[in-house]
Design a protein around this motif. Structure first.
Motif, PDB file in Angstrom:
ATOM      1  N   TYR A  14      49.449  33.610  47.163  1.00 50.70           N
ATOM      2  CA  TYR A  14      48.281  34.437  46.836  1.00 50.70           C
ATOM      3  C   TYR A  14      48.322  34.855  45.367  1.00 50.70           C
ATOM      4  CZ  TYR A  14      45.215  38.495  46.697  1.00 50.70           C
ATOM      5  OH  TYR A  14      44.243  39.383  46.352  1.00 50.70           O
ATOM      6  N   LEU A  15      49.519  35.239  44.883  1.00 48.00           N
ATOM      7  CA  LEU A  15      49.651  35.592  43.469  1.00 48.00           C
ATOM      8  C   LEU A  15      49.393  34.396  42.568  1.00 48.00           C
ATOM      9  CD1 LEU A  15      52.803  37.923  43.541  1.00 48.00           C
ATOM     10  CD2 LEU A  15      50.400  38.602  43.355  1.00 48.00           C
ATOM     11  N   ALA A  16      49.830  33.221  43.022  1.00 51.49           N
ATOM     12  CA  ALA A  16      49.559  32.011  42.247  1.00 51.49           C
ATOM     13  C   ALA A  16      48.055  31.753  42.154  1.00 51.49           C
ATOM     14  CB  ALA A  16      50.281  30.819  42.867  1.00 51.49           C
ATOM     15  N   PHE A  17      47.337  32.012  43.249  1.00 51.83           N
ATOM     16  CA  PHE A  17      45.879  31.850  43.235  1.00 51.83           C
ATOM     17  C   PHE A  17      45.243  32.822  42.234  1.00 51.83           C
ATOM     18  CE2 PHE A  17      41.813  33.340  44.931  1.00 51.83           C
ATOM     19  CZ  PHE A  17      41.062  32.162  44.872  1.00 51.83           C
ATOM     20  N   LEU A  18      45.710  34.106  42.248  1.00 50.82           N
ATOM     21  CA  LEU A  18      45.180  35.075  41.288  1.00 50.82           C
ATOM     22  C   LEU A  18      45.517  34.682  39.864  1.00 50.82           C
ATOM     23  CD1 LEU A  18      46.006  38.476  43.068  1.00 50.82           C
ATOM     24  CD2 LEU A  18      43.793  37.303  42.930  1.00 50.82           C
ATOM     25  N   ALA A  19      46.732  34.102  39.665  1.00 52.50           N
ATOM     26  CA  ALA A  19      47.118  33.683  38.327  1.00 52.50           C
ATOM     27  C   ALA A  19      46.199  32.587  37.815  1.00 52.50           C
ATOM     28  CB  ALA A  19      48.571  33.223  38.328  1.00 52.50           C
ATOM     29  N   ARG A  20      45.782  31.651  38.710  1.00 58.68           N
ATOM     30  CA  ARG A  20      44.873  30.585  38.288  1.00 58.68           C
ATOM     31  C   ARG A  20      43.503  31.138  37.906  1.00 58.68           C
ATOM     32  NH1 ARG A  20      45.578  25.343  39.453  1.00 58.68           N
ATOM     33  NH2 ARG A  20      43.355  25.144  39.872  1.00 58.68           N
ATOM     34  N   LYS A  21      43.056  32.186  38.621  1.00 63.41           N
ATOM     35  CA  LYS A  21      41.725  32.739  38.379  1.00 63.41           C
ATOM     36  C   LYS A  21      41.710  33.823  37.297  1.00 63.41           C
ATOM     37  CE  LYS A  21      39.822  30.248  41.619  1.00 63.41           C
ATOM     38  NZ  LYS A  21      38.837  29.178  41.275  1.00 63.41           N
ATOM     39  N   GLU A  22      42.694  34.747  37.319  1.00 63.70           N
ATOM     40  CA  GLU A  22      42.643  35.937  36.461  1.00 63.70           C
ATOM     41  C   GLU A  22      43.888  36.081  35.605  1.00 63.70           C
ATOM     42  OE1 GLU A  22      42.231  39.172  39.138  1.00 63.70           O
ATOM     43  OE2 GLU A  22      40.400  38.412  40.078  1.00 63.70           O
ATOM     44  N   GLY A  23      44.625  35.042  35.378  1.00 64.57           N
ATOM     45  CA  GLY A  23      45.872  35.144  34.633  1.00 64.57           C
ATOM     46  C   GLY A  23      45.665  35.640  33.202  1.00 64.57           C
ATOM     47  N   THR A  24      46.679  36.346  32.692  1.00 62.02           N
ATOM     48  CA  THR A  24      46.624  36.849  31.318  1.00 62.02           C
ATOM     49  C   THR A  24      46.546  35.707  30.314  1.00 62.02           C
ATOM     50  OG1 THR A  24      48.000  38.715  32.020  1.00 62.02           O
ATOM     51  CG2 THR A  24      47.783  38.367  29.665  1.00 62.02           C
ATOM     52  N   LYS A  25      47.321  34.626  30.587  1.00 59.29           N
ATOM     53  CA  LYS A  25      47.326  33.465  29.706  1.00 59.29           C
ATOM     54  C   LYS A  25      47.487  32.227  30.560  1.00 59.29           C
ATOM     55  CE  LYS A  25      47.570  31.345  25.689  1.00 59.29           C
ATOM     56  NZ  LYS A  25      46.370  31.204  24.850  1.00 59.29           N
TER      57      LYS A  25
END
Length: 564
Positions: A14-25
């Motif tokens: 789930y965190l990986a999904f958020l990283a793909r969508k809303e990641g800082t970089k």
């Protein structure tokens, strides 16, 4: 076999999904392989403090992840490349941006990354530097403080706005009141217009008559007030107030002169003698300096403060309020008790010190100061002795010219009573002290001493020549009319008997010489004692002991003044 670490894979995805969508970089980076010779291009996404990498940009499942909490990131130089010849390939590799993520503990291999653009590499390094939960907490705390400060500002502004609103309402009310007053004044002016127009139409002679009448009314009013003022100036109350003010001004001048005298005593004698006592060859000791001057320096400081208060009250003339100054001064005047009690002793110490030639020469040098105006040190030491009586006399005169309904009357009477009480106490202490010293001086004159004189209840009456030339020595118990027992020692060339049972109190005994003449003289002295005793002479007995004394002593009670 070591067990693997278990973790919540579903939450990690789930965190990986958020990283793909809303990641800082997010973006492609090359990651160095484990064999340290190959580089693999991966798609990286940074979310908070977790760095995910995927096989490609469209991959849904991460190939791995790194926890960046407590990590650091730094740039590294391009590694040497073996087997790569000169040419475009070498130049392209040299232009790439290399940086390494260090995990801060042993056993963890650093993560080596590179990218094509230098700017992109700097952005990745900055993002990794900031990927710390601790930094996020600190930033949150800073933001919370700013938020609280802004809330306080808003509350303050609300209060200020309410105050301004109330002020505007008050000003609106005041404006309405002023408007109503203006309307009332305009109505009054409208009513006065006919009267003013009638005055303008009056005859010039009428106007002159009215002016003369106005002048006469003013003259009569001024004459009346002048008479009132003159009557008050000549009244007993005004005369009393003038005398009262004069007494106050005289008291201020006397206090100023007294402070000046104390200043000369302290700065012209006390402090120089203290310095002389600290020299290598002191003409006087520190103990003698303390015995001579006592607490005169403290007295000077006290009266300087009192004098400043008096001058401040004079500055507010004709309003003169002095009672509160005496209320402040009275509790501190107890310091005079020590000075007055030991004044005679201080003069004796000074007289003894003058026997030293060096001290006498130094003292004459101080007394030659123009500020002393020819006065000796003894004169300056005597000034504080008269200050309390001077205050009593001043308050007595002040009360004589202060009305009974005056606001200061009770306070001044209280101050006068306290000063009189203090004066009585000091007088009694001085009398007791001087009595003891004189009795001790007489006791030293007696060769074998006299125990009676060592009793503190003994009272010294007088020392001097007798009116007659007879010697009277008697231990006599007076009757109740003359208070308590007396011991009388009267000087003269003749001898009179005293009682045998009282002979033990005398320092020595002398045998009675024979002869009719001596017995006749003894009978004359007994007749004299009979007259002194007022009791028929039955308590005066002549027996076998007698003594010659060159002085007169009474041990207690009040001595009859007509007996000497």
């Amino acid at each position: 076999m070591q067990k693997s670490v278990r973790y919540n894979e579903g939450h990690a995805l789930y965190l990986a999904f958020l990283a793909r969508k809303e990641g800082t970089k997010r973006g492609f980076l090359s990651k160095k392989a484990a064999d340290a010779s190959r580089w693999h291009e991966k798609w990286f996404a940074l979310y908070q403090n977790v760095l995910f990498y995927f096989e490609g940009e469209q991959s849904g499942r991460p190939a791995g992840m790194y926890l960046l909490e407590g990590c650091s990131c730094e740039r590294t130089p391009a590694p040497p490349r073996a087997g790569v010849g000169p040419g475009a390939a070498r130049d392209a590799l040299d232009k790439q941006y290399y940086f390494t993520v260090l995990f801060g503990h042993e056993g963890q291999k650093p993560l080596e990354l590179r990218c094509e653009e230098e700017q992109d590499g700097k952005e990745w390094m900055e993002a990794i530097h900031q990927a710390s939960y601790a930094d996020i907490l600190i930033e949150r705390e800073v933001l919370m403080q700013k938020y609280i400060h802004l809330v306080q500002i808003v509350e303050t502004e609300k209060i200020a706005a309410n105050q301004l609103r109330h002020q505007l309402e008050d000003q609106d009310t005041e404006i309405e009141r002023l408007k109503s007053e203006i309307v009332a004044l305009n109505k009054t002016k409208e009513r006065m217009r006919p009267y003013q127009s009638n005055q303008e139409d009056e005859d010039p002679d009428i106007k002159k008559i009215k002016k003369v009448q106005s002048f006469m009314r003013g003259w009569l009013c001024r004459r009346k007030w002048k008479t009132i003022v003159q009557d008050y100036i000549c009244s007993p109350h005004a005369e009393s107030m003038r005398k009262r003010n004069q007494i106050v001004f005289t008291m201020v001048e006397a206090e100023s002169e007294y402070v000046h005298q104390l200043y000369i005593l302290v700065n012209g004698f006390l402090r120089p003698l203290r310095m002389a006592a600290s020299s290598k060859k002191p003409p006087i000791s520190h103990d003698d300096v303390s015995s001579i001057f006592l607490n005169s320096e403290t007295i000077m400081f006290l009266h300087e403060i009192f004098h400043q208060g008096l001058k401040a009250r004079i500055a507010n003339w004709p309003t003169l309020i002095l009672a509160d100054l005496f209320d402040i001064l009275l509790p501190m005047l107890n310091i005079y008790q020590e000075f007055v009690r030991n004044h005679q002793y201080s003069l004796q110490v000074l007289a003894n010190c003058k026997q030293n030639r060096d001290f006498d020469k130094l003292l004459k040098q101080y007394e030659a100061n123009p500020a002393c105006e020819g006065r000796m040190l003894e004169t300056f030491l005597t000034y504080p002795m008269f200050q309390i009586p001077r205050y009593i006399i001043t308050l007595h005169e002040l009360l004589a010219h202060t009305p009974h309904e005056h606001v200061e009357r009770k306070s001044l009477e209280f101050a006068k009573s306290k000063l009189e009480e203090l004066s009585r106490i000091m007088h009694d202490e001085v009398s007791d002290t001087e009595n003891i010293r004189k009795n001790l001086a007489i006791e030293r004159m007696i060769v074998e001493g006299c125990d009676i004189l060592l009793d503190t209840s003994q009272t010294f009456i007088r020392q001097g020549a007798m009116k007659n030339s007879n010697t009277i020595i008697v231990k006599h118990e007076w009757d109740s009319k003359l208070h308590s027992d007396w011991t009388l020692l009267l000087s003269g060339p003749d001898i009179l008997y005293s009682s045998k049972e009282d002979s033990s109190v005398w320092p020595m005994r002398v045998a009675v010489p024979g002869g009719d003449d001596m017995q006749a003289k003894a009978q004359e002295k007994l007749a004299l004692l009979k007259a002194l005793s007022h009791s028929g002479g039955d308590k005066v007995r002549s027996e076998h002991s007698c003594l010659l004394f060159p002085f007169f002593i009474s041990t207690s009670g009040s001595a009859p003044h007509d007996m000497i």
